[in-house]
Design an enzyme around this catalytic site. Sequence first.
Site, short mmCIF file in Angstrom:
data_model
loop_
_atom_site.label_atom_id
_atom_site.label_comp_id
_atom_site.label_asym_id
_atom_site.label_seq_id
_atom_site.Cartn_x
_atom_site.Cartn_y
_atom_site.Cartn_z
N GLY A 222 39.55 35.08 40.65
CA GLY A 222 39.67 34.37 39.38
C GLY A 222 38.86 33.09 39.39
O GLY A 222 37.66 33.08 39.72
N GLY A 225 36.57 32.03 42.36
CA GLY A 225 35.35 32.76 42.70
C GLY A 225 35.64 34.11 43.33
O GLY A 225 36.54 34.83 42.92
N GLY A 251 36.42 41.18 36.00
CA GLY A 251 36.38 41.75 37.34
C GLY A 251 35.53 43.02 37.40
O GLY A 251 34.87 43.29 38.41
N ASP A 252 35.55 43.79 36.31
CA ASP A 252 34.73 45.00 36.25
C ASP A 252 33.25 44.63 36.22
O ASP A 252 32.42 45.30 36.85
CB ASP A 252 35.09 45.82 35.02
CG ASP A 252 36.58 46.08 34.92
OD1 ASP A 252 37.23 46.17 35.97
OD2 ASP A 252 37.08 46.18 33.79
#
Length: 314
Positions: A222, A225, A251-252
Site C-alpha cells: 500500500g 510501497g 495492485g493488479d
Amino acid sequence: MIVTLTPNPSIDRTIGVPSLEHGEVNRATSSRIDPGGKGVNVSRALSRNGTETVAVLPVGGPEGHLMQELLDAAGVRHEGVDVPGTLRMNIAVVEPDGTTTKVNEPGPVLDDTHVESLLAAIDRYAAGGGWVVGCGSLPPGARPDLLAAVVERARAAGAKVAIDSSGAPMHAAVAAGPDLIKPNHEELEELVGRSLPTLGEVVEAAKDLVAQGISTVVVSLGGDGAVLVDAEGVAHAGATISDPLSTVGAGDCLLAGLLHVLAAGGSGREALVSGVRWGAAAVRLPGSEVPGPTDLDGIPVEVSDQPDLSRVLG
C-alpha cells in the site's frame, strides 16, 4: 505472450460520493463501469502499454456479454468460456481522499467441466511459452486447487507462472511452485500464519518462501510501497502520490508493471520499479481505470537495496 486467468471476473461499478455515511442515503457525484477481476486488470494494463496478452475468463449472463463488449472496446484480446448464471458486479464507493469501500458479489457457480474448459484454454496459450498469470478469488463450486493446476500445467508446457490470490487457493498454488507470487501485506501474513508488523519481518517471510523454491516474491504494501525478494537479494521501492482518486486495481497494475519488464528479460529490481510506478499511476485514475504510457510519465520511484528493515508498516 502473457496469459491471464481470472476465474471470478466482475463488472466493476465505481461510485464517487462526497463522504460515505453509513445507514444514510448517499448521493453520488460520479459513476463508471470497468471490466474487472485481477487477471482482467493485469491484461488491460499490459495491453494498454503495448505488451501482448490474452485474458482467459468465464462469461455468463448479461454481465458476461457486457464484459466482452468492454474488453473489445478496450482492445484487450480475450477468450471467454460460457458458464451458466451471470458474472458478478462489484461495487466500489470512493471518497474524495481515495478511501474506497467495496462490496463484492460471489460470482457464478463453476463445476469441473467449466474449470477444465478454462484450463484447456490455458494449455493452448502456455504452449507458446511466456508467462501464465493466475489471479484472484475462486467462484462458488470451483475446486480449491484450480490455481495449483494452472501452475502445474503451465510449467509442464514451458511457461513461467505468476500467482496473485489468497486463502486456500493461494496455499495450494504456492505448494505447486510458481515462479512468482505477489501477495499484499495481509495476504502474506495469512500465507505464513503470523503477524508481520515490520518490513524486516515481511522480508524474512519472503526469504523463507524463496528458500522453498519460489523464484521471486513481491509483496505490495500500500502506502509503504512494495518489496521484492529473490535469489539476488532484497529491493524496496515506493512512490508518493498526493492526488489519489481510487485504489481499486492498483495492485493488479503493479503486477502488470512487473511482468511487463520480466517478460522482456529485465531484472527483478527493474521490474519492481516498473511495478510500483504502474501501481502509483493507477491510484491517480478513477475507478479501476488502468494507466497508459502518458499516465506513467512524471512519477518518480525511490528504490533501495538496503531498506530500513525496522520500519513499522501500515
